[in-house]
Design a protein around this motif. Structure first.
Motif, mmCIF file in Angstrom:
data_model
loop_
_atom_site.group_PDB
_atom_site.id
_atom_site.type_symbol
_atom_site.label_atom_id
_atom_site.label_comp_id
_atom_site.label_asym_id
_atom_site.label_seq_id
_atom_site.Cartn_x
_atom_site.Cartn_y
_atom_site.Cartn_z
ATOM 1 N N LEU A 188 0.811 -1.214 0.000
ATOM 2 C CA LEU A 188 0.000 0.000 0.000
ATOM 3 C C LEU A 188 0.849 1.271 0.000
ATOM 4 O O LEU A 188 0.369 2.355 -0.333
ATOM 5 N N LEU A 189 2.142 1.145 0.353
ATOM 6 C CA LEU A 189 3.008 2.307 0.364
ATOM 7 C C LEU A 189 3.512 2.678 -1.031
ATOM 8 O O LEU A 189 4.106 3.736 -1.208
ATOM 9 N N ALA A 190 3.279 1.800 -2.025
ATOM 10 C CA ALA A 190 3.804 2.047 -3.371
ATOM 11 C C ALA A 190 3.312 3.377 -3.920
ATOM 12 O O ALA A 190 4.088 4.165 -4.472
ATOM 13 N N GLN A 191 2.007 3.647 -3.787
ATOM 14 C CA GLN A 191 1.451 4.878 -4.334
ATOM 15 C C GLN A 191 2.026 6.101 -3.623
ATOM 16 O O GLN A 191 2.381 7.104 -4.271
ATOM 17 N N LEU A 192 2.157 6.029 -2.300
ATOM 18 C CA LEU A 192 2.701 7.156 -1.552
ATOM 19 C C LEU A 192 4.162 7.402 -1.910
ATOM 20 O O LEU A 192 4.598 8.544 -2.081
ATOM 21 N N PHE A 193 4.920 6.326 -2.039
ATOM 22 C CA PHE A 193 6.331 6.453 -2.387
ATOM 23 C C PHE A 193 6.490 7.051 -3.780
ATOM 24 O O PHE A 193 7.331 7.921 -4.015
ATOM 25 N N GLN A 195 4.388 8.987 -5.326
ATOM 26 C CA GLN A 195 4.002 10.399 -5.280
ATOM 27 C C GLN A 195 5.123 11.263 -4.728
ATOM 28 O O GLN A 195 5.340 12.387 -5.169
ATOM 29 N N GLN A 196 5.866 10.730 -3.758
ATOM 30 C CA GLN A 196 6.935 11.505 -3.137
ATOM 31 C C GLN A 196 8.154 11.610 -4.041
ATOM 32 O O GLN A 196 8.740 12.687 -4.191
ATOM 33 N N ASN A 198 8.355 10.679 -7.353
ATOM 34 C CA ASN A 198 8.094 10.780 -8.789
ATOM 35 C C ASN A 198 6.811 11.569 -9.013
ATOM 36 O O ASN A 198 5.918 11.150 -9.738
ATOM 37 N N SER A 199 6.738 12.737 -8.375
ATOM 38 C CA SER A 199 5.485 13.486 -8.335
ATOM 39 C C SER A 199 5.005 13.919 -9.719
ATOM 40 O O SER A 199 3.803 14.035 -9.954
ATOM 41 N N LYS A 200 5.920 14.137 -10.651
ATOM 42 C CA LYS A 200 5.539 14.560 -11.999
ATOM 43 C C LYS A 200 5.389 13.384 -12.962
ATOM 44 O O LYS A 200 5.070 13.581 -14.140
ATOM 45 N N GLY A 201 5.623 12.171 -12.486
ATOM 46 C CA GLY A 201 5.456 10.981 -13.318
ATOM 47 C C GLY A 201 6.451 10.878 -14.459
ATOM 48 O O GLY A 201 6.181 10.211 -15.458
ATOM 49 N N MET A 202 7.618 11.491 -14.325
ATOM 50 C CA MET A 202 8.596 11.522 -15.411
ATOM 51 C C MET A 202 9.625 10.401 -15.330
ATOM 52 O O MET A 202 10.481 10.279 -16.203
ATOM 53 N N HIS A 203 9.569 9.590 -14.277
ATOM 54 C CA HIS A 203 10.581 8.565 -14.065
ATOM 55 C C HIS A 203 9.954 7.204 -13.798
ATOM 56 O O HIS A 203 8.803 7.097 -13.374
ATOM 57 N N PHE A 204 10.747 6.160 -14.040
ATOM 58 C CA PHE A 204 10.509 4.854 -13.459
ATOM 59 C C PHE A 204 11.447 4.726 -12.263
ATOM 60 O O PHE A 204 12.584 5.232 -12.294
ATOM 61 N N LEU A 205 10.991 4.073 -11.215
ATOM 62 C CA LEU A 205 11.811 3.822 -10.038
ATOM 63 C C LEU A 205 12.182 2.339 -10.043
ATOM 64 O O LEU A 205 11.333 1.492 -9.779
#
Length: 236
Positions: A188-193, A195-196, A198-205
């Motif tokens: 469940l922390l995936a979405q929060l992580f 957002q923190q 990769n807030s602009k959605g420009m990267h893969f982690l």
């Protein structure tokens, strides 16, 4: 053919990461400056380049003469420098981060083996294996794939279906690439992580099994074509 030539302070080097994946962009450095050279493009593509904090911006003609943007008289000549493709000048490393991924200072994300199956979204493999496959693979298979190359010689391939090659497979959750058969200890922390970090959605982690992770710009992925793969193998 004319080029843009831009001159920056070395302290402005971090700003140049925004254009490191541009085609045809080369960079060189002196003791105090960084120089960029790029073909003139149409206005929509030129504008982001000209918006960078350059000290000087020139037009370069075929003889290497440098002209101010609004003038027709050359003011200098392009110096003899050791030019490198931008992706080599500012390399990106895939294999891991020096620091553990953290949501807060008190909690480090951990990966644990997972019994749930997730279809593969990415495959990390060696460039030589990638080119050997691309030389004989049907065009329809290649057209469904994109890839990014690291300075270490690894290739991260994304698409469906992934090529049947030896390598490390990853699956995708919230722009987070996780090793096959592993998941976050607290999914469940995936979405929060995301957002923190990769807030602009420009990267893969990209996560490794030990919890180390690395950001990879999505714009660094290019279509899988035989010519493109062969060119990157030569450059590496």
């Amino acid at each position: 053919m004319e080029n843009w030539v831009l001159v920056f302070k070395k302290s402005d080097l971090p700003h140049l990461a925004a254009v490191r994946c541009w085609p045809g962009l080369y960079a060189a450095e002196t003791e105090t400056e960084v120089w960029l050279r790029c073909p003139l493009l149409h206005a929509d593509l030129d504008q982001p380049l000209r918006a960078l904090p350059a000290m000087h911006t020139y037009r370069q003609d075929a003889q290497g003469l440098l002209f101010p943007l609004s003038g027709s008289t050359p003011v200098s000549k392009l110096p003899a420098l050791d030019w490198l493709p931008m992706q080599q000048f500012i390399p990106i490393e895939l294999p891991g981060s020096a620091l553990p991924a953290q949501l807060t200072q008190q909690y480090a994300l951990r990966l644990l083996p997972s019994m749930e199956y997730h279809s593969g979204a990415a495959l990390k493999l060696k460039l030589d294996d990638w080119q050997t496959y691309a030389d004989t693979a049907p065009e329809i298979r290649l057209s469904a794939l994109r890839f990014a190359l690291s300075a270490a010689g690894d290739v991260l391939v994304m698409g469906e279906p992934l090529p049947p090659l030896p390598g490390e497979e990853y699956w995708l959750r919230e722009s987070i690439l996780l090793p096959a058969a592993y998941d976050l200890e607290w999914p469940l922390l995936a979405q929060l992580f995301n957002q923190q970090e990769n807030s602009k959605g420009m990267h893969f982690l990209l996560f490794e099994k030990d919890g180390n992770w690395q950001k990879i710009e999505k714009q660094c992925f290019v279509p899988a074509t035989r010519a493109g793969i062969r060119q990157r193998n030569i450059k590496s």
